[in-house]
Motif scaffolding. Structure first.
Motif, PDB file in Angstrom:
ATOM      1  N   GLY A  14      60.290  48.963  35.202  1.00  0.00           N
ATOM      2  CA  GLY A  14      59.691  47.949  36.051  1.00  0.00           C
ATOM      3  C   GLY A  14      59.057  48.546  37.295  1.00  0.00           C
ATOM      4  O   GLY A  14      57.960  48.146  37.707  1.00  0.00           O
ATOM      5  N   LEU A  15      59.730  49.509  37.937  1.00  0.00           N
ATOM      6  CA  LEU A  15      59.162  50.163  39.105  1.00  0.00           C
ATOM      7  C   LEU A  15      57.874  50.912  38.774  1.00  0.00           C
ATOM      8  O   LEU A  15      56.954  50.987  39.587  1.00  0.00           O
ATOM      9  CB  LEU A  15      60.185  51.130  39.712  1.00  0.00           C
ATOM     10  N   ALA A  16      57.812  51.457  37.568  1.00  0.00           N
ATOM     11  CA  ALA A  16      56.611  52.177  37.138  1.00  0.00           C
ATOM     12  C   ALA A  16      55.502  51.229  36.682  1.00  0.00           C
ATOM     13  O   ALA A  16      54.417  51.687  36.313  1.00  0.00           O
ATOM     14  CB  ALA A  16      56.964  53.150  36.014  1.00  0.00           C
ATOM     15  N   GLY A  17      55.771  49.920  36.693  1.00  0.00           N
ATOM     16  CA  GLY A  17      54.764  48.954  36.287  1.00  0.00           C
ATOM     17  C   GLY A  17      54.626  48.814  34.786  1.00  0.00           C
ATOM     18  O   GLY A  17      53.583  48.355  34.296  1.00  0.00           O
ATOM     19  N   ILE A  18      55.673  49.180  34.028  1.00  0.00           N
ATOM     20  CA  ILE A  18      55.621  49.121  32.565  1.00  0.00           C
ATOM     21  C   ILE A  18      56.320  47.847  32.109  1.00  0.00           C
ATOM     22  O   ILE A  18      57.453  47.568  32.496  1.00  0.00           O
ATOM     23  CB  ILE A  18      56.291  50.356  31.948  1.00  0.00           C
ATOM     24  N   ALA A  19      55.665  47.071  31.283  1.00  0.00           N
ATOM     25  CA  ALA A  19      56.112  45.709  30.990  1.00  0.00           C
ATOM     26  C   ALA A  19      57.213  45.623  29.944  1.00  0.00           C
ATOM     27  O   ALA A  19      58.063  44.733  30.018  1.00  0.00           O
ATOM     28  CB  ALA A  19      54.929  44.849  30.544  1.00  0.00           C
ATOM     29  N   HIS A  20      57.219  46.529  28.941  1.00  0.00           N
ATOM     30  CA  HIS A  20      58.094  46.341  27.791  1.00  0.00           C
ATOM     31  C   HIS A  20      58.952  47.578  27.524  1.00  0.00           C
ATOM     32  O   HIS A  20      58.550  48.708  27.825  1.00  0.00           O
ATOM     33  CB  HIS A  20      57.265  46.017  26.538  1.00  0.00           C
ATOM     34  N   VAL A  21      60.115  47.342  26.938  1.00  0.00           N
ATOM     35  CA  VAL A  21      61.073  48.410  26.675  1.00  0.00           C
ATOM     36  C   VAL A  21      60.464  49.496  25.798  1.00  0.00           C
ATOM     37  O   VAL A  21      60.587  50.696  26.101  1.00  0.00           O
ATOM     38  CB  VAL A  21      62.350  47.832  26.029  1.00  0.00           C
ATOM     39  N   HIS A  22      59.814  49.114  24.708  1.00  0.00           N
ATOM     40  CA  HIS A  22      59.294  50.133  23.788  1.00  0.00           C
ATOM     41  C   HIS A  22      58.216  50.983  24.455  1.00  0.00           C
ATOM     42  O   HIS A  22      58.037  52.158  24.112  1.00  0.00           O
ATOM     43  CB  HIS A  22      58.761  49.485  22.504  1.00  0.00           C
ATOM     44  N   GLU A  23      57.499  50.425  25.426  1.00  0.00           N
ATOM     45  CA  GLU A  23      56.490  51.189  26.147  1.00  0.00           C
ATOM     46  C   GLU A  23      57.140  52.203  27.091  1.00  0.00           C
ATOM     47  O   GLU A  23      56.610  53.311  27.273  1.00  0.00           O
ATOM     48  CB  GLU A  23      55.585  50.236  26.929  1.00  0.00           C
ATOM     49  N   VAL A  24      58.261  51.843  27.679  1.00  0.00           N
ATOM     50  CA  VAL A  24      58.994  52.807  28.505  1.00  0.00           C
ATOM     51  C   VAL A  24      59.482  53.961  27.643  1.00  0.00           C
ATOM     52  O   VAL A  24      59.340  55.137  28.016  1.00  0.00           O
ATOM     53  CB  VAL A  24      60.182  52.129  29.214  1.00  0.00           C
ATOM     54  N   LEU A  25      60.040  53.626  26.481  1.00  0.00           N
ATOM     55  CA  LEU A  25      60.609  54.672  25.603  1.00  0.00           C
ATOM     56  C   LEU A  25      59.539  55.556  24.981  1.00  0.00           C
ATOM     57  O   LEU A  25      59.868  56.603  24.406  1.00  0.00           O
ATOM     58  CB  LEU A  25      61.472  54.026  24.518  1.00  0.00           C
ATOM     59  N   ALA A  26      58.277  55.158  25.072  1.00  0.00           N
ATOM     60  CA  ALA A  26      57.202  56.022  24.584  1.00  0.00           C
ATOM     61  C   ALA A  26      57.001  57.230  25.490  1.00  0.00           C
ATOM     62  O   ALA A  26      56.349  58.206  25.087  1.00  0.00           O
ATOM     63  CB  ALA A  26      55.903  55.227  24.464  1.00  0.00           C
ATOM     64  N   LEU A  27      57.560  57.192  26.705  1.00  0.00           N
ATOM     65  CA  LEU A  27      57.455  58.313  27.638  1.00  0.00           C
ATOM     66  C   LEU A  27      58.578  59.313  27.346  1.00  0.00           C
ATOM     67  O   LEU A  27      59.753  58.951  27.396  1.00  0.00           O
ATOM     68  CB  LEU A  27      57.570  57.824  29.076  1.00  0.00           C
ATOM     69  N   PRO A  28      58.266  60.574  27.064  1.00  0.00           N
ATOM     70  CA  PRO A  28      59.319  61.550  26.736  1.00  0.00           C
ATOM     71  C   PRO A  28      60.396  61.656  27.814  1.00  0.00           C
ATOM     72  O   PRO A  28      61.583  61.794  27.492  1.00  0.00           O
ATOM     73  CB  PRO A  28      58.542  62.858  26.575  1.00  0.00           C
ATOM     74  N   ARG A  54      58.684  43.191  21.912  1.00  0.00           N
ATOM     75  CA  ARG A  54      58.036  43.056  23.222  1.00  0.00           C
ATOM     76  C   ARG A  54      59.040  42.535  24.263  1.00  0.00           C
ATOM     77  O   ARG A  54      58.820  41.533  24.944  1.00  0.00           O
ATOM     78  CB  ARG A  54      56.787  42.165  23.140  1.00  0.00           C
ATOM     79  N   HIS A  55      60.167  43.263  24.359  1.00  0.00           N
ATOM     80  CA  HIS A  55      61.248  42.887  25.270  1.00  0.00           C
ATOM     81  C   HIS A  55      60.849  43.290  26.685  1.00  0.00           C
ATOM     82  O   HIS A  55      60.693  44.469  26.994  1.00  0.00           O
ATOM     83  CB  HIS A  55      62.539  43.594  24.845  1.00  0.00           C
TER      84      HIS A  55
END
Length: 494
Positions: free
Chosen positions: A307-321, A363-364
């Motif tokens: 959320g602080l990084a401005g990323i909306a969904h869990v799977h999008e966060v986990l796409a970052l290594p 899309r959590h």
């Protein structure tokens, strides 16, 4: 467009699973307090399984303790709704028919008490969130100055809290010569059955000591662990389903294939012959602890850092290594504090959790998970931190998650976008976090906040220093930089 209802069931596509029982013959053996998306995708589906298996005692009278929104969604649909199970490209729609009535408690408190006091009712389940039990998380005592609870302490003719409704209904059952029902908390609380029992008996004792003794002797409050990811339904979800069905479903829920319900085998009356996905056990605590500290703990960390990084969904966060490494590091730390049951393979559980987090179709939303953090952090993150500190072990990843929660309280992400801090303690917390202070001073203020931080951690210098380190990076460089710094630190220690 027509709404989903008993009259439009036959119009649905052939691949939609429909109730396989006569809904008119169903008796309501369950009352559920706090109907929302999670209940509709979890407990209601398991009771629907029992109905489909031929045991028609397990229909549900559901209640909202606050808003009429769910009642207004479901009433025009005869209580029917779609549970949409998504797994990658695969999607299965199932119509759940178990909910036979929805009561809005503030509008009809007597109707809810009567439903709970009915001879047909054997089980009362709850999903009222951590704050609904009206217990101080630090002391376990009733929060007597809570306005709703104060009203129930004064009188129970029109209850306003979940414990209040339970006590009022149990009093009526006792007066009628009926046995108590089994009350099952389905919230993510450690020792949730004991906490529910404590709040109910404490409230009952303020009104009638004999009633409290009867509940303590005859009632049942089994511990439980519930597990299923249920993201919030969006207008886009509703529109897409309407396009597919040709009828509109305003009460639909979307979820993942995985569903688990572990229940302590402690009932004071009838229960369903639960099918797959429900495990009756003598000891829930090891399952509950693993879920809270692995799934929920990681979810909180993902929510605040993403959320602080401005990323909306869990799977999008986990796409970052680096975010993926953070989750694995947090699990490495939390895992050492667990005592898993023999049936739970932690390595396999972790792999399954990561696959669930990676599911892009759910899309959590990170902001959904970030809600009510003050109620969640003690059991998800602070408890494993306390265990590791007591053993002289490091807490880098767990502390980063807590520091991200502290940073989240500022109401602004790393890109400058504002967000609402949706938390019952948001006011007193933000008052303790003066922007002119240093990061270390803000950490001190939070560690001294007893409603969130247990006394054993308040004066721990190791925790203080680690939190101040991470909060400084989060405030000066942002969440993505903090994730990178954690990974570099871990590599240096290898």
């Amino acid at each position: 467009m027509k709404r989903l209802s008993a009259a439009t069931l036959a119009d649905l596509p052939d691949d939609v699973i429909r109730p396989g029982y006569d809904r008119a013959a169903v008796r309501c053996g369950v009352v559920h307090l706090g109907i929302g998306a999670f209940h509709r995708a979890h407990q209601a589906a398991f009771f629907d399984d029992a109905l489909n298996a031929g045991d028609l005692r397990w229909g549900i009278v559901a209640a909202s303790l606050r808003s009429p929104a769910v009642r207004d969604q479901m009433a025009p649909q005869d209580g029917l709704y779609t549970m949409l199970v998504r797994d990658g490209a695969a999607e299965q729609a199932r119509i759940i028919g178990a909910v036979r009535q929805v009561i809005v408690a503030p509008e009809e408190p007597e109707a809810l008490i009567a439903a709970m006091a009915s001879p047909d009712t054997h089980i009362v389940t709850l999903t009222v969130t951590e704050k609904g039990y009206k217990l101080d998380p630090a002391t376990g005592a009733l929060i007597a100055d809570d306005p709703q609870l104060a009203a129930d302490l004064a009188a129970l003719d029109r209850p306003r809290t979940a414990p209040g409704f339970i006590v009022a209904a149990l009093a009526r059952r006792r007066a009628a010569g009926l046995p108590p029902f089994t009350a099952i908390s389905c919230d993510n609380l450690p020792h949730n059955g004991a906490r529910l029992r404590d709040s109910v008996i404490a409230l009952a004792r303020r009104h009638d000591a004999a009633l409290a003794d009867w509940i303590a002797a005859e009632g049942a409050f089994p511990q439980t662990m519930v597990d299923r990811i249920v993201p919030a339904t969006t207008d886009e979800d509703i529109a897409a389903l309407a396009s597919r069905f040709g009828v509109e479903d305003r009460a639909m829920v979307k979820t993942e294939p995985f569903a688990q319900w572990v229940i302590e085998d402690r009932f004071c009356g009838p229960r369903p012959d639960f099918g797959p996905g429900v495990q009756l056990t003598a000891a829930v605590a090891p399952w509950e602890e693993a879920k809270l500290r692995l799934l929920n703990g990681a979810h909180s960390g993902i929510a605040y850092l993403g959320g602080l990084a401005g990323i909306a969904h869990v799977h999008e966060v986990l796409a970052l290594p680096n975010a993926r490494h953070f989750v694995e590091a947090l699990w490495d730390e939390a895992q050492t504090t667990l005592s898993p049951p023999p049936e739970l393979d932690i390595a396999a559980y972790r792999r399954a959790l990561m696959a669930r987090f990676d599911n892009p179709t759910l899309r959590h939303r990170t902001r959904q998970i970030a809600m009510d953090g003050s109620q969640k952090l003690p059991q998800r993150l602070l408890a494993p931190i306390a265990d590791r500190l007591a053993r002289g072990q490091g807490i880098a990843a767990l502390a980063l998650a807590v520091a991200a929660w502290i940073r989240w309280q500022a109401g602004r992400d790393d890109r400058g976008a504002t967000h609402m801090v949706d938390d019952p303690l948001a006011g007193p917390i933000v008052q303790r976090l003066a922007p002119a202070w240093t990061a270390a001073e803000r950490v001190d203020a939070i560690l001294g906040f007893a409603p969130v931080v247990p006394p054993g951690l308040a004066d721990n210098s190791g925790l203080r220093d680690t939190l101040a380190h991470w909060l400084t990076i989060l405030e000066q460089q942002g969440a993505l930089a903090a994730l990178g710094a954690l990974r570099q630190d871990c590599h240096r220690k290898m």
